[in-house]
Design a protein around this motif. Sequence first.
Motif, PDB file in Angstrom:
ATOM      1  N   GLN A 201     -69.635  54.292  34.671  1.00  0.00           N
ATOM      2  CA  GLN A 201     -68.650  54.365  35.740  1.00  0.00           C
ATOM      3  C   GLN A 201     -67.927  55.708  35.666  1.00  0.00           C
ATOM      4  OE1 GLN A 201     -68.166  52.092  38.242  1.00  0.00           O
ATOM      5  NE2 GLN A 201     -70.043  51.237  37.365  1.00  0.00           N
ATOM      6  N   ALA A 202     -67.669  56.280  36.812  1.00  0.00           N
ATOM      7  CA  ALA A 202     -66.954  57.551  36.874  1.00  0.00           C
ATOM      8  C   ALA A 202     -66.057  57.561  38.098  1.00  0.00           C
ATOM      9  CB  ALA A 202     -67.945  58.710  36.945  1.00  0.00           C
ATOM     10  N   GLN A 203     -64.914  58.195  37.978  1.00  0.00           N
ATOM     11  CA  GLN A 203     -63.997  58.328  39.096  1.00  0.00           C
ATOM     12  C   GLN A 203     -63.516  59.767  39.174  1.00  0.00           C
ATOM     13  OE1 GLN A 203     -60.863  55.465  38.666  1.00  0.00           O
ATOM     14  NE2 GLN A 203     -62.118  53.777  39.403  1.00  0.00           N
ATOM     15  N   PHE A 204     -63.258  60.204  40.407  1.00  0.00           N
ATOM     16  CA  PHE A 204     -62.745  61.548  40.588  1.00  0.00           C
ATOM     17  C   PHE A 204     -61.223  61.538  40.595  1.00  0.00           C
ATOM     18  CE2 PHE A 204     -65.275  65.310  41.446  1.00  0.00           C
ATOM     19  CZ  PHE A 204     -66.549  64.805  41.262  1.00  0.00           C
ATOM     20  N   GLN A 205     -60.647  62.649  40.141  1.00  0.00           N
ATOM     21  CA  GLN A 205     -59.216  62.834  40.270  1.00  0.00           C
ATOM     22  C   GLN A 205     -58.882  63.043  41.746  1.00  0.00           C
ATOM     23  OE1 GLN A 205     -58.275  66.146  37.744  1.00  0.00           O
ATOM     24  NE2 GLN A 205     -58.935  65.122  35.874  1.00  0.00           N
ATOM     25  N   THR A 206     -57.625  63.239  42.060  1.00  0.00           N
ATOM     26  CA  THR A 206     -57.221  63.404  43.450  1.00  0.00           C
ATOM     27  C   THR A 206     -57.901  64.615  44.063  1.00  0.00           C
ATOM     28  OG1 THR A 206     -55.318  64.785  42.867  1.00  0.00           O
ATOM     29  CG2 THR A 206     -54.972  62.399  42.960  1.00  0.00           C
ATOM     30  N   ALA A 207     -58.214  64.492  45.337  1.00  0.00           N
ATOM     31  CA  ALA A 207     -58.881  65.583  46.043  1.00  0.00           C
ATOM     32  C   ALA A 207     -58.025  66.843  46.036  1.00  0.00           C
ATOM     33  CB  ALA A 207     -59.198  65.160  47.476  1.00  0.00           C
ATOM     34  N   TYR A 208     -56.700  66.683  46.000  1.00  0.00           N
ATOM     35  CA  TYR A 208     -55.815  67.842  46.049  1.00  0.00           C
ATOM     36  C   TYR A 208     -56.078  68.789  44.890  1.00  0.00           C
ATOM     37  CZ  TYR A 208     -51.624  70.707  45.715  1.00  0.00           C
ATOM     38  OH  TYR A 208     -50.783  71.765  45.611  1.00  0.00           O
ATOM     39  N   ASP A 209     -56.296  68.224  43.690  1.00  0.00           N
ATOM     40  CA  ASP A 209     -56.532  69.063  42.527  1.00  0.00           C
ATOM     41  C   ASP A 209     -57.746  69.964  42.733  1.00  0.00           C
ATOM     42  OD1 ASP A 209     -55.663  66.416  40.203  1.00  0.00           O
ATOM     43  OD2 ASP A 209     -54.400  67.889  41.216  1.00  0.00           O
ATOM     44  N   LEU A 210     -58.840  69.389  43.197  1.00  0.00           N
ATOM     45  CA  LEU A 210     -60.057  70.156  43.378  1.00  0.00           C
ATOM     46  C   LEU A 210     -59.938  71.106  44.564  1.00  0.00           C
ATOM     47  CD1 LEU A 210     -62.842  70.792  42.400  1.00  0.00           C
ATOM     48  CD2 LEU A 210     -63.718  68.803  43.623  1.00  0.00           C
ATOM     49  N   SER A 211     -59.293  70.679  45.636  1.00  0.00           N
ATOM     50  CA  SER A 211     -59.091  71.564  46.786  1.00  0.00           C
ATOM     51  C   SER A 211     -58.327  72.812  46.375  1.00  0.00           C
ATOM     52  CB  SER A 211     -58.332  70.830  47.902  1.00  0.00           C
ATOM     53  OG  SER A 211     -59.104  69.798  48.453  1.00  0.00           O
TER      54      SER A 211
ATOM     55  N   PRO B 155     -67.037  67.088  30.647  1.00  0.00           N
ATOM     56  CA  PRO B 155     -65.946  67.043  29.664  1.00  0.00           C
ATOM     57  C   PRO B 155     -65.402  65.643  29.400  1.00  0.00           C
ATOM     58  CG  PRO B 155     -65.651  68.908  31.128  1.00  0.00           C
ATOM     59  CD  PRO B 155     -66.787  68.104  31.691  1.00  0.00           C
ATOM     60  N   ALA B 156     -65.272  64.822  30.438  1.00  0.00           N
ATOM     61  CA  ALA B 156     -64.681  63.497  30.257  1.00  0.00           C
ATOM     62  C   ALA B 156     -65.519  62.613  29.336  1.00  0.00           C
ATOM     63  CB  ALA B 156     -64.488  62.809  31.604  1.00  0.00           C
ATOM     64  N   ALA B 157     -66.792  62.867  29.279  1.00  0.00           N
ATOM     65  CA  ALA B 157     -67.682  62.079  28.415  1.00  0.00           C
ATOM     66  C   ALA B 157     -68.003  62.792  27.110  1.00  0.00           C
ATOM     67  CB  ALA B 157     -68.976  61.767  29.156  1.00  0.00           C
ATOM     68  N   ASN B 158     -67.639  64.076  27.062  1.00  0.00           N
ATOM     69  CA  ASN B 158     -67.934  64.906  25.887  1.00  0.00           C
ATOM     70  C   ASN B 158     -69.422  64.911  25.573  1.00  0.00           C
ATOM     71  OD1 ASN B 158     -67.157  66.694  23.854  1.00  0.00           O
ATOM     72  ND2 ASN B 158     -67.122  65.056  22.318  1.00  0.00           N
ATOM     73  N   ARG B 159     -70.222  64.955  26.621  1.00  0.00           N
ATOM     74  CA  ARG B 159     -71.676  65.002  26.454  1.00  0.00           C
ATOM     75  C   ARG B 159     -72.308  65.546  27.719  1.00  0.00           C
ATOM     76  NH1 ARG B 159     -74.467  59.239  27.807  1.00  0.00           N
ATOM     77  NH2 ARG B 159     -76.121  60.728  28.268  1.00  0.00           N
TER      78      ARG B 159
ATOM     79  N   ALA C 229     -66.243  70.642  39.718  1.00  0.00           N
ATOM     80  CA  ALA C 229     -66.620  69.284  40.123  1.00  0.00           C
ATOM     81  C   ALA C 229     -66.740  68.350  38.921  1.00  0.00           C
ATOM     82  CB  ALA C 229     -67.924  69.306  40.911  1.00  0.00           C
ATOM     83  N   LEU C 230     -67.592  68.688  37.958  1.00  0.00           N
ATOM     84  CA  LEU C 230     -67.772  67.808  36.797  1.00  0.00           C
ATOM     85  C   LEU C 230     -66.498  67.696  35.936  1.00  0.00           C
ATOM     86  CD1 LEU C 230     -71.457  68.594  35.731  1.00  0.00           C
ATOM     87  CD2 LEU C 230     -70.594  66.741  37.187  1.00  0.00           C
ATOM     88  N   PRO C 231     -65.759  68.782  35.725  1.00  0.00           N
ATOM     89  CA  PRO C 231     -64.493  68.622  34.982  1.00  0.00           C
ATOM     90  C   PRO C 231     -63.431  67.813  35.716  1.00  0.00           C
ATOM     91  CG  PRO C 231     -65.268  70.880  34.829  1.00  0.00           C
ATOM     92  CD  PRO C 231     -66.119  70.196  35.874  1.00  0.00           C
ATOM     93  N   ASN C 232     -63.615  67.618  37.029  1.00  0.00           N
ATOM     94  CA  ASN C 232     -62.635  66.842  37.782  1.00  0.00           C
ATOM     95  C   ASN C 232     -62.894  65.338  37.690  1.00  0.00           C
ATOM     96  OD1 ASN C 232     -60.550  68.407  39.147  1.00  0.00           O
ATOM     97  ND2 ASN C 232     -60.784  66.951  40.812  1.00  0.00           N
ATOM     98  N   LEU C 233     -63.942  64.961  36.953  1.00  0.00           N
ATOM     99  CA  LEU C 233     -64.162  63.536  36.695  1.00  0.00           C
ATOM    100  C   LEU C 233     -63.093  63.025  35.735  1.00  0.00           C
ATOM    101  CD1 LEU C 233     -68.012  63.425  36.195  1.00  0.00           C
ATOM    102  CD2 LEU C 233     -66.737  62.161  37.917  1.00  0.00           C
ATOM    103  N   GLU C 234     -62.561  61.859  36.029  1.00  0.00           N
ATOM    104  CA  GLU C 234     -61.619  61.246  35.111  1.00  0.00           C
ATOM    105  C   GLU C 234     -62.355  60.729  33.876  1.00  0.00           C
ATOM    106  OE1 GLU C 234     -59.664  58.258  37.412  1.00  0.00           O
ATOM    107  OE2 GLU C 234     -58.186  59.638  38.215  1.00  0.00           O
ATOM    108  N   LYS C 235     -61.623  60.280  32.893  1.00  0.00           N
ATOM    109  CA  LYS C 235     -62.204  59.776  31.657  1.00  0.00           C
ATOM    110  C   LYS C 235     -63.183  58.651  31.965  1.00  0.00           C
ATOM    111  CE  LYS C 235     -60.996  58.196  27.034  1.00  0.00           C
ATOM    112  NZ  LYS C 235     -59.887  57.844  26.111  1.00  0.00           N
ATOM    113  N   LEU C 236     -64.358  58.734  31.368  1.00  0.00           N
ATOM    114  CA  LEU C 236     -65.428  57.755  31.646  1.00  0.00           C
ATOM    115  C   LEU C 236     -65.300  56.551  30.727  1.00  0.00           C
ATOM    116  CD1 LEU C 236     -68.374  60.265  31.952  1.00  0.00           C
ATOM    117  CD2 LEU C 236     -66.938  59.360  33.756  1.00  0.00           C
TER     118      LEU C 236
END
Length: 351
Positions: free
Chosen positions: A11-21, A291-295, A344-351
């Motif tokens: 499972q993976a979730q993105f942080q708020t769109a504002y951060d990436l924008s 980064p969130a998965a450290n792999r 994009a990938l660093p903007n994934l929340e903790k998995l």
Amino acid sequence: MTLAAGAGAVQAQFQTAYDLSEKLELGVKSGLLTDLHGVMIAHGDRVVFEHFFEGRDFAWADDLGTVQFERDTLHDLRSVTKSITSLLYGIALGMGKVPSPDAPLLDAFPDYADLKKDPQRAAWTISNALNMTMGTEWNEDLPYSDPRNSEIMMENAPDRYRFILDRPIIEQPGVRWHYNGGCTALLGHLISAGTGQDLEVFAKEQLFEPLGISQFQWMRGSDGVPSPASGLRLTAEGLTRVGQMVAAGGRWNERQIVSQKWLETYMAPQVRTAFGSHYSNSWYWQEHFVPAANRAFPVISGAGNGGQRLFVVPALDIVVTIFCGAYNRPDQWITPLLVLDRMALPNLEKL
């Protein structure tokens, strides 16, 4: 079971769109992200992020001027088209309309039976075309404005298929990847000959309409045939849907569009490219760190001139579509990789 599930989906979730924008805007303003036209990200069946810019664009060589890009703006895919053509081959293969990858290539081109006198050409399989391992002389490093560019020579040849198949063999076939748009032209011909349909018509009926894609354009070569290697134009939304279908193991709205068995071949690298990534049936394969998965996770992708990218991370059910306008520039690869790996990938929340 979906392709993502088969790859050990998490499972993976993105942080708020504002951060990436904000990151993208700062990247463009600082000059770090050059000629970025747009980014769209999907997680599962939802688009979770999109951000678009203004920039100069082209449809092949036609200058479109300055365009304000949106999710429904058509954009050249350039060589991402090759990966779409591979999907179409996979669809036709599932329908029993084209020979299997291990079938002799020249058997599918009976008009050129004389070429079988060369034992190396006679040993070619369709897999050699899918993986660009024909071992023939081919040079697309020259600008496409240069008549010595092999793709331009193919366009100007009286018989493009004989031109492709009769190129001098410079190394043992099947051993080394060598970029060759002619290989994809051969695949396009196989699909059209096997299905009895124009490639664009087949794509519309078997891929685009099932995905709900109504906006597309397929540029045609000098022979009037849709260019299987570089001619497709899609919207960010349309290309993202293709990626979502791939991540879902070929399914869309309860319909199996491409067989999961065919898509799984993309996850099994067959040859290493000249720039380090792997290649399998016209899709690139490379691991990218999350980064969130450290792999790192396997990422399959289609890549096109100017910075066009369709990244699919099956294990995370993530799709990243990137459009750029850095056509024919040697640094065109930098912006899409920065967007994927640093934003994009660093903007994934903790998995």
